[in-house]
Design a protein around this motif. Structure first.
Motif, short mmCIF file in Angstrom:
data_model
loop_
_atom_site.label_atom_id
_atom_site.label_comp_id
_atom_site.label_asym_id
_atom_site.label_seq_id
_atom_site.Cartn_x
_atom_site.Cartn_y
_atom_site.Cartn_z
N ALA A 1 0.85 -1.19 0.00
CA ALA A 1 0.00 0.00 0.00
C ALA A 1 0.89 1.24 0.00
CB ALA A 1 -0.91 0.00 1.21
N PHE A 2 0.44 2.27 -0.72
CA PHE A 2 1.15 3.53 -0.81
C PHE A 2 0.17 4.66 -0.54
CE2 PHE A 2 3.07 0.46 -3.66
CZ PHE A 2 4.41 0.52 -3.31
N SER A 3 0.64 5.70 0.12
CA SER A 3 -0.23 6.85 0.35
C SER A 3 0.58 8.12 0.17
CB SER A 3 -0.83 6.80 1.75
OG SER A 3 0.18 6.92 2.73
N ASP A 4 -0.14 9.22 -0.04
CA ASP A 4 0.51 10.50 -0.22
C ASP A 4 -0.46 11.59 0.21
OD1 ASP A 4 2.46 12.36 -0.84
OD2 ASP A 4 1.99 12.37 -2.98
N ALA A 5 0.08 12.70 0.64
CA ALA A 5 -0.74 13.85 1.01
C ALA A 5 -0.08 15.10 0.45
CB ALA A 5 -0.86 13.96 2.53
N ASP A 6 -0.90 16.00 -0.06
CA ASP A 6 -0.42 17.25 -0.62
C ASP A 6 -1.10 18.35 0.19
OD1 ASP A 6 0.53 19.25 -2.17
OD2 ASP A 6 -0.56 18.69 -3.99
N TRP A 7 -0.43 18.85 1.19
CA TRP A 7 -1.04 19.71 2.19
C TRP A 7 -1.34 21.11 1.67
CZ3 TRP A 7 -2.83 16.74 5.70
CH2 TRP A 7 -2.17 15.57 6.03
N GLY A 8 -2.58 21.34 1.30
CA GLY A 8 -3.08 22.67 0.98
C GLY A 8 -2.54 23.32 -0.27
N THR A 9 -2.03 22.55 -1.22
CA THR A 9 -1.45 23.17 -2.41
C THR A 9 -2.35 23.12 -3.64
OG1 THR A 9 -0.28 21.14 -2.95
CG2 THR A 9 0.92 22.79 -1.65
N CYS A 10 -3.60 22.72 -3.49
CA CYS A 10 -4.52 22.77 -4.63
C CYS A 10 -4.74 24.24 -4.99
CB CYS A 10 -5.84 22.09 -4.30
SG CYS A 10 -7.05 22.18 -5.64
N ILE A 11 -4.40 24.63 -6.20
CA ILE A 11 -4.46 26.03 -6.63
C ILE A 11 -5.88 26.59 -6.55
CG2 ILE A 11 -4.08 27.59 -8.58
CD1 ILE A 11 -1.88 25.63 -9.49
N ASP A 12 -6.87 25.78 -6.91
CA ASP A 12 -8.24 26.27 -6.97
C ASP A 12 -8.88 26.43 -5.59
OD1 ASP A 12 -8.16 26.32 -9.76
OD2 ASP A 12 -8.69 24.20 -9.86
N SER A 13 -8.65 25.47 -4.69
CA SER A 13 -9.37 25.49 -3.41
C SER A 13 -8.46 25.68 -2.20
CB SER A 13 -10.15 24.20 -3.24
OG SER A 13 -9.25 23.12 -3.08
N THR A 14 -7.18 25.63 -2.39
CA THR A 14 -6.17 25.65 -1.31
C THR A 14 -6.43 24.57 -0.25
OG1 THR A 14 -7.27 27.31 0.07
CG2 THR A 14 -5.73 28.12 -1.63
N ARG A 15 -7.07 23.49 -0.66
CA ARG A 15 -7.34 22.37 0.25
C ARG A 15 -6.31 21.28 0.01
NH1 ARG A 15 -13.40 20.63 0.10
NH2 ARG A 15 -12.65 19.39 1.84
N SER A 16 -6.20 20.39 0.95
CA SER A 16 -5.27 19.28 0.86
C SER A 16 -5.82 18.17 -0.01
CB SER A 16 -5.00 18.72 2.26
OG SER A 16 -4.47 19.70 3.10
N LEU A 17 -4.93 17.48 -0.68
CA LEU A 17 -5.29 16.28 -1.44
C LEU A 17 -4.59 15.10 -0.77
CD1 LEU A 17 -4.82 17.49 -5.12
CD2 LEU A 17 -6.96 17.09 -3.93
N THR A 18 -5.33 14.03 -0.54
CA THR A 18 -4.74 12.81 -0.01
C THR A 18 -5.17 11.66 -0.89
OG1 THR A 18 -6.62 12.38 1.45
CG2 THR A 18 -4.79 13.64 2.37
#
Length: 139
Positions: free
Chosen positions: A105-122
């Motif tokens: 299993a692999f996971s990743d998080a992109d803390w608050g860098t979504c340009i449109d919403s400034t929300r995190s992607l996991t």
């Protein structure tokens, strides 16, 4: 096994059996017969089989309840489902025989860098051998 009024499928893997049927009475009769010959444990509704999570959709059951008196919306929904199935008949998951049974299993998080919403992607993905078996991404 298929009769005039029902279809029953029994899948065996080592000492596990998966039983399904279009007629619940057939399942009860089969489980009673198996229990009289062997000691069995009924685990109830299927949730996992061979380490794979199984989920059900009531969509087909919802359509089938209207078969005795179908109306135009029911017919349209049934045609929509059939068109979808026809267009996806070659879709599926391929599990090569030479692929191992190791689970990764692999996971990743992109803390608050979504340009449109400034929300995190996991997100995560799970592989059995070389085959992807589960994945999810969400904000």
């Amino acid at each position: 096994m298929q009769t005039e009024h029902s279809f029953t499928l029994v899948v065996a893997y080592v000492d596990d059996l998966l039983v399904t049927s279009s007629d619940s009475t057939v399942i009860t009769i089969l489980k009673t017969a198996l229990n009289s010959a062997f000691t069995i444990t009924d685990l109830g509704a299927l949730k996992y089989f061979l380490g794979i999570e199984v989920s059900r959709s009531d969509f087909v059951q919802q359509l089938s309840q209207f078969l005795s008196e179908p109306r135009a919306p029911h017919w349209s929904a049934a045609v929509h489902v059939l068109r979808y199935l026809k267009g996806t008949i070659n879709f599926g998951l391929f599990y090569p025989a030479n692929s191992g049974l190791s689970l990764e299993a692999f996971s990743d998080a992109d803390w608050g860098t979504c340009i449109d919403s400034t929300r995190s992607l996991t997100g995560y993905c799970v592989f059995m051998g070389n085959s992807l078996i589960s994945w999810k991404t969400q904000k």
